[in-house]
Enzyme design. Structure first.
Site, PDB file in Angstrom:
ATOM      1  N   ASP A   1      -1.575  -4.151   0.844  1.00 11.43           N
ATOM      2  CA  ASP A   1      -2.811  -3.460   0.492  1.00 11.43           C
ATOM      3  C   ASP A   1      -3.276  -3.878  -0.896  1.00 11.43           C
ATOM      4  OD1 ASP A   1      -4.934  -1.768   0.861  1.00 11.43           O
ATOM      5  OD2 ASP A   1      -3.745   0.071   0.999  1.00 11.43           O
TER       6      ASP A   1
ATOM      7  N   GLU B   1      -7.541  -6.281  -4.910  1.00 13.40           N
ATOM      8  CA  GLU B   1      -8.915  -6.534  -5.344  1.00 13.40           C
ATOM      9  C   GLU B   1      -9.126  -6.109  -6.799  1.00 13.40           C
ATOM     10  OE1 GLU B   1      -8.446  -5.189  -1.192  1.00 13.40           O
ATOM     11  OE2 GLU B   1      -8.494  -3.968  -3.019  1.00 13.40           O
TER      12      GLU B   1
ATOM     13  N   ASP C   1     -11.318   0.475   4.385  1.00 14.34           N
ATOM     14  CA  ASP C   1     -11.588   1.911   4.452  1.00 14.34           C
ATOM     15  C   ASP C   1     -12.964   2.199   5.044  1.00 14.34           C
ATOM     16  OD1 ASP C   1      -9.173   1.994   3.226  1.00 14.34           O
ATOM     17  OD2 ASP C   1      -9.932   2.629   1.270  1.00 14.34           O
TER      18      ASP C   1
END
Length: 705
Positions: free
Chosen positions: A375, A378, A442
């Site tokens: 995950d 970024e 998401d």
């Protein structure tokens, strides 16, 4: 400035020769294709040939222009009047007025590529807006923005044109593209710095463009067959002690819903110790035994990780002392508080940091972990920092995700072997198709978010990627039952299928027992499609064609397909039109199939129901069906006998035949235990009575039309 794809001959323009290039650089493969250069000095022209693509250059003073041509001499694109330049902008933090004549300005290289009448542009990574990018300004800059804006986790500076070519901008920093938004006749491309390099990739079909692009940047890797089964996660902030999880697993077993992978999200570790790679002893006092009990149920195990280490983590001091984190220019550890207090970022340009990080992954694999959800990656800083290897921080921002996934993927592959490792990654960069799988990030629990997720997935598939998944039911919020069932239908016709949410569970019976029925049917349908999925994935690994694909990728001759972004092809043979309404109404287009004879498309659920090519249809579906259409002239390999994707690949094979297939149809039966290996090849031929005969392996032939 431009180079056609064949043998790689980068053409660069430098404004100042004294600059230092500390990288990083995307890996680009070299080709030994045919090249030729012809220079006409009197006519001020230069003709360059690379493979099937020609480049004409006008080299006259103040008249430089470039024209890329297809093999027939037709113009594809080019750089025409006032389309090349270097500009400096004083409206940046780099500029300080008080520095007087020494004040600096941020410099940018610009290249404007021509667009023709009616030309459409696609790709540029996982983008959630309209599938065709015309009229949009796109910044290639990874950000954590969900799925409902122009921000994206997976930015790829590569686009495909409907005119028969692609463009890859080989720059790891922020690439800005104005796609018919600033100039209505161009794609304007700008990059910071003093050089720009791009590749023009010719292809007679969109598939051929992807083939050449993935030859350039790397083929998509394959994944183990078990990963095609259903994944269930703990969700994010929910309670998932052993009693809760066991109850869920018993519920799946009692309802006869196949389940292949169980995933532990963030809170398998202590709150905000992310990452320390240790199961929370309060929640999991016997983690090794717990994982063993899960695996005794036949489940594979996945756990969530990220590349950050919070200050509360026991590993923080170890990483700080040994220099494993990204540092500020004064030598201190870069930290911030916007994800967790005092968060540091692992510096994967430091080999010792990689070894340290990998040691924790290896320890988890020893415990029984089969996959990692990589995950984040970024939120990577660019100002006032330095990397161990001296890399340019701005160029590392996107590249960091590639490096992170590469390190985790290769650690796994070293243990399990080729085609047997996989991630569940959120962010990526060019070349990341070598480290699958990627999921959409998401999304909200709405029909609109389901549709934007599909658009994002299809855009990523047009950027060199083979596999993709979404959070079934949506991540944010709690889906109403109708949405849950429709997303289940869509999610189980994606390459990978995961039930995942934020603050609420995604087990079906919470939403009603009819949701359990829908999930059971959809999972079992996907499992029986395993031979087809394995065959299509192997072909994509070989030629770069994605498993999920926009209609125009499969039917480029049908101009109607270029505007369709609410349906897709699942492999070569199956058209899928997800239902995006609570009422069950869906409108979909059936493509023209000029190479498939005069046959009709046939419903997966009712073989007596057929569809004329080249027409739109509107239907209303209950939750037990959706539009899944079988292509005319196709042969689809299935196996209704298997209970899980990793089961015997040869016993119980059936062929669904719609109409009259090509007389040279070949079906490859891929090894479910080693997905890069073909076990048997089945060849079809017509018998005297017109029926098909199969040779190479015994199969059952089922005619659907």
């Amino acid at each position: 400035m431009g180079t056609p794809f064949g043998k790689s001959h980068p053409v660069l323009t430098h404004n100042r020769a004294g600059q230092i290039d500390n990288g990083p650089h995307y890996p680009v493969n070299q080709s030994s294709g045919h090249t030729n250069i012809q220079h006409n000095k009197e006519g001020n022209t230069l003709k360059y040939t690379s493979g099937p693509l020609d480049l004409d250059l006008n080299t006259a003073a103040n008249e430089l222009d470039l024209t890329f041509r297809s093999p027939g001499g037709k113009k594809l694109t080019g750089q025409s009047f006032r389309s090349i330049g270097y500009v400096r902008d004083q409206r940046t933090e780099k500029h300080r007025y008080e520095d007087g004549i020494y004040a600096e300005r941020q410099g940018y290289m610009l290249a404007g590529l021509d667009l023709g009448v009616g030309e459409r542009v696609y790709g540029l990574g996982e983008r959630f807006g309209p599938l065709a990018k015309n009229g949009q300004t796109v910044d290639i800059w990874n950000e954590d923005g969900g799925t409902s804006s122009e921000l994206a986790y997976k930015n790829i500076p590569f686009y495909i044109s409907s005119k028969g070519y692609g463009v890859f901008v080989n720059h790891p920093g922020k690439v800005s593209l104005e796609v018919q938004s600033e100039r209505t006749t161009r794609v304007n491309i700008s990059v910071p710095g003093e050089e720009i390099e791009y590749f023009v990739v010719y292809g007679a079909t969109p598939k051929e463009i992807l083939n050449r692009y993935t030859t350039l940047t790397g083929r998509p890797a394959l994944v183990p067959s078990w990963s095609y089964n259903l994944w269930l996660t703990t969700s994010f902030t929910t309670n998932y002690d052993e009693a809760t999880v066991t109850g869920f697993l018993d519920g799946f077993r009692d309802r006869d819903i196949p389940l292949g992978v169980f995933h532990f999200d963030c809170f398998w570790m202590k709150s905000y110790h992310w990452c320390d790679f240790d199961f929370d002893s309060d929640m999991f006092p016997d983690a090794v035994g717990y994982l063993k009990r899960l695996k005794e149920r036949g489940l594979k195990i996945s756990v969530w990780i990220n590349p950050y280490v919070g200050q509360a983590s026991p590993l923080f001091e170890e990483g700080r002392k040994n220099g494993y984190f990204i540092k500020r220019t004064d030598g201190s550890v870069w930290q911030w508080d916007f994800w967790q207090a005092g968060m540091a970022v692992v510096d994967f340009t430091n080999p010792d940091a990689c070894t340290w990080y990998n040691s924790h992954l290896e320890r988890l694999m020893e415990m029984g972990v089969d996959s990692f959800k990589t995950d984040f990656a970024e939120r990577i800083p660019v100002k006032g920092i330095k990397y161990h290897n001296g890399a340019d921080p701005e160029r590392m921002h996107n590249y960091y995700a590639l490096l992170y996934n590469k390190i985790v993927y290769e650690t796994m592959s070293a243990r399990v072997g080729p085609s047997q490792g996989l991630l569940f990654a959120r962010s990526t960069a060019p070349g990341g198709q070598a480290y699958p799988v990627h999921w959409g990030g998401d999304c909200e629990s709405t029909f609109e978010a389901m549709a934007e997720s599909l658009r994002g997935g299809l855009s990523l598939m047009l950027s060199g990627y083979l596999f993709w998944a979404s959070d079934i039911g949506g991540f944010e919020g709690t889906p109403p039952p109708a949405l849950y069932k429709r997303w289940v239908q869509f999610g189980l016709l994606s390459s990978h299928s995961r039930l995942h949410g934020s603050s609420s569970f995604r087990v079906p019976w919470i939403y009603g027992e009819d949701c359990s029925d829908v999930l059971r049917d959809c999972v079992k349908r996907k499992i029986l499609l395993t031979p087809y999925i394995l065959q299509e994935a192997l072909r994509g690994h070989t030629d770069g064609t994605p498993l999920m694909r926009p209609l125009f990728l499969e039917f480029p001759e049908d101009l109607n397909t270029y505007a369709v972004d609410t349906q897709y092809m699942f492999g070569s043979n199956l058209l899928v039109a997800p239902v995006f309404s609570e009422e069950g109404e869906v409108t979909f287009y059936v493509p023209e199939t000029p190479n498939d004879g005069s046959g009709k498309w046939v419903s997966w659920f009712d073989h007596s129901k057929s569809y004329e090519p080249g027409r739109w249809y509107t239907e209303t579906h209950g939750f037990d069906t959706l539009p899944i259409l079988i292509r005319p002239g196709s042969v689809t390999v299935i196996n209704p006998a298997i209970k899980a994707p990793e089961d015997d690949a040869l016993s119980g094979v059936e062929l669904l035949v719609n109409g009259r297939p090509n007389s040279e149809t070949v079906i490859e039966l891929v090894n479910s235990a080693q997905t890069d290996e073909v076990l048997k090849t089945v060849r079809l031929s017509s018998s005297a009575d017109g029926k098909l005969e199969a040779s190479g392996h015994p199969v059952k032939i089922v005619y659907v039309a």
